[in-house]
Write an enzyme that holds these catalytic residues in place. Structure first.
Site, PDB file in Angstrom:
ATOM      1  N   ASP A  67       1.289 -16.129  -0.145  1.00 44.10           N
ATOM      2  CA  ASP A  67       1.696 -14.749   0.121  1.00 44.10           C
ATOM      3  C   ASP A  67       1.027 -14.276   1.417  1.00 44.10           C
ATOM      4  O   ASP A  67      -0.161 -14.513   1.633  1.00 44.10           O
ATOM      5  CB  ASP A  67       1.291 -13.845  -1.055  1.00 44.10           C
ATOM      6  CG  ASP A  67       2.032 -12.522  -1.030  1.00 44.10           C
ATOM      7  OD1 ASP A  67       2.843 -12.276  -1.934  1.00 44.10           O
ATOM      8  OD2 ASP A  67       1.805 -11.735  -0.080  1.00 44.10           O
ATOM      9  N   ILE A  68       1.795 -13.602   2.243  1.00 43.78           N
ATOM     10  CA  ILE A  68       1.289 -13.153   3.550  1.00 43.78           C
ATOM     11  C   ILE A  68       0.220 -12.066   3.385  1.00 43.78           C
ATOM     12  O   ILE A  68      -0.614 -11.878   4.274  1.00 43.78           O
ATOM     13  CB  ILE A  68       2.461 -12.664   4.432  1.00 43.78           C
ATOM     14  CG1 ILE A  68       2.123 -12.755   5.906  1.00 43.78           C
ATOM     15  CG2 ILE A  68       2.917 -11.261   4.052  1.00 43.78           C
ATOM     16  CD1 ILE A  68       3.334 -12.606   6.816  1.00 43.78           C
ATOM     17  N   HIS A 105       5.119 -14.818  -8.456  1.00 46.92           N
ATOM     18  CA  HIS A 105       3.760 -14.742  -7.910  1.00 46.92           C
ATOM     19  C   HIS A 105       2.848 -15.568  -8.810  1.00 46.92           C
ATOM     20  O   HIS A 105       2.909 -15.454 -10.039  1.00 46.92           O
ATOM     21  CB  HIS A 105       3.232 -13.309  -7.952  1.00 46.92           C
ATOM     22  CG  HIS A 105       3.934 -12.346  -7.057  1.00 46.92           C
ATOM     23  ND1 HIS A 105       3.409 -11.921  -5.852  1.00 46.92           N
ATOM     24  CD2 HIS A 105       5.123 -11.705  -7.183  1.00 46.92           C
ATOM     25  CE1 HIS A 105       4.239 -11.055  -5.281  1.00 46.92           C
ATOM     26  NE2 HIS A 105       5.286 -10.902  -6.075  1.00 46.92           N
ATOM     27  N   GLY A 144       8.716  -3.012  -8.962  1.00 45.28           N
ATOM     28  CA  GLY A 144       7.829  -3.322  -7.842  1.00 45.28           C
ATOM     29  C   GLY A 144       8.329  -4.430  -6.934  1.00 45.28           C
ATOM     30  O   GLY A 144       7.570  -4.970  -6.127  1.00 45.28           O
ATOM     31  N   GLN A 145       9.614  -4.786  -7.037  1.00 46.29           N
ATOM     32  CA  GLN A 145      10.145  -5.870  -6.206  1.00 46.29           C
ATOM     33  C   GLN A 145      10.448  -5.368  -4.799  1.00 46.29           C
ATOM     34  O   GLN A 145      11.174  -4.390  -4.624  1.00 46.29           O
ATOM     35  CB  GLN A 145      11.417  -6.441  -6.843  1.00 46.29           C
ATOM     36  CG  GLN A 145      11.979  -7.638  -6.081  1.00 46.29           C
ATOM     37  CD  GLN A 145      13.197  -8.258  -6.751  1.00 46.29           C
ATOM     38  OE1 GLN A 145      13.725  -7.711  -7.726  1.00 46.29           O
ATOM     39  NE2 GLN A 145      13.645  -9.381  -6.241  1.00 46.29           N
ATOM     40  N   HIS A 183      11.259 -14.571  -6.860  1.00 47.01           N
ATOM     41  CA  HIS A 183      10.021 -15.309  -6.586  1.00 47.01           C
ATOM     42  C   HIS A 183       9.016 -15.037  -7.681  1.00 47.01           C
ATOM     43  O   HIS A 183       8.937 -13.928  -8.215  1.00 47.01           O
ATOM     44  CB  HIS A 183       9.449 -14.944  -5.214  1.00 47.01           C
ATOM     45  CG  HIS A 183       9.279 -13.470  -5.006  1.00 47.01           C
ATOM     46  ND1 HIS A 183      10.334 -12.645  -4.675  1.00 47.01           N
ATOM     47  CD2 HIS A 183       8.187 -12.676  -5.101  1.00 47.01           C
ATOM     48  CE1 HIS A 183       9.897 -11.401  -4.561  1.00 47.01           C
ATOM     49  NE2 HIS A 183       8.594 -11.391  -4.834  1.00 47.01           N
ATOM     50  N   ASN A 236       8.126  -9.506 -10.259  1.00 45.77           N
ATOM     51  CA  ASN A 236       8.566  -8.124 -10.103  1.00 45.77           C
ATOM     52  C   ASN A 236      10.085  -8.103  -9.988  1.00 45.77           C
ATOM     53  O   ASN A 236      10.674  -8.940  -9.282  1.00 45.77           O
ATOM     54  CB  ASN A 236       7.933  -7.515  -8.853  1.00 45.77           C
ATOM     55  CG  ASN A 236       6.421  -7.473  -8.945  1.00 45.77           C
ATOM     56  OD1 ASN A 236       5.877  -7.239 -10.028  1.00 45.77           O
ATOM     57  ND2 ASN A 236       5.741  -7.715  -7.851  1.00 45.77           N
TER      58      ASN A 236
END
Ligand code: 5GP
Ligand code: ZN
Length: 125
Positions: free
Chosen positions: A36-37, A111, A102-103, A109, A96
């Site tokens: 994750d960035i 997490h 919260g997407q 994807h 999410n």
């Protein structure tokens, strides 16, 4: 499958296509995993199907094997990426879904988050 193979406007499709960079964790014909960035935990990576499937609410019976593969892969990658051993260690898998879920990126994807625990329950970031 009902999902389009890829969406030219989707940031994760661009990463899958190699048009945007990522810090890759794993790749095969169907799946890609990358860090994750904006990590919300010491270990925080995403596992996603290469096919552009928007969310968990776009999943149907035809995607069961794909989802099973993601969940089957997550523990192995989590440990390889530095999550601590069970039971004191472990990790969280979070998906999410939709705005109220919260997407932020509309490409399904998972997490995977773990590592020493300064991060808070329920938070992605
Ligand atoms: P969501 O809120 O949709 O469940 O999570 C999207 C996640 O993707 C966020 O944690 C965000 O930091 C991450 N993200 C968004 N854009 C990029 C990107 O271009 N590269 C990477 N590696 N992660 C991204
Ligand atoms: Zn996509």
């Amino acid at each position: 499958m009902t999902a389009a193979a890829s969406d030219p406007d989707c940031v994760f499709c661009k990463i899958i296509a190699g048009d945007l960079p990522c810090k890759k964790v794993y790749e095969d014909e169907e799946l890609l995993a990358f860090h994750d960035i904006a990590p919300g935990a010491p270990v925080h990576f995403l596992i996603l199907p290469k096919v552009h499937l928007e969310s968990m609410l776009h999943v149907d019976e035809g995607h069961q094997a794909l989802l099973g593969r993601i969940l089957g892969l997550a523990p192995r990658l989590a440990m390889e990426q530095g999550c601590n051993p069970y039971p004191d260690g472990g990790f969280r898998i979070m998906v999410n879904t939709g705005l109220e879920g919260g997407q932020e990126v509309a490409h399904l994807h998972f997490h995977v988050m773990g590592g020493a625990r300064s991060w808070k329950k329920g938070q992605a970031n």
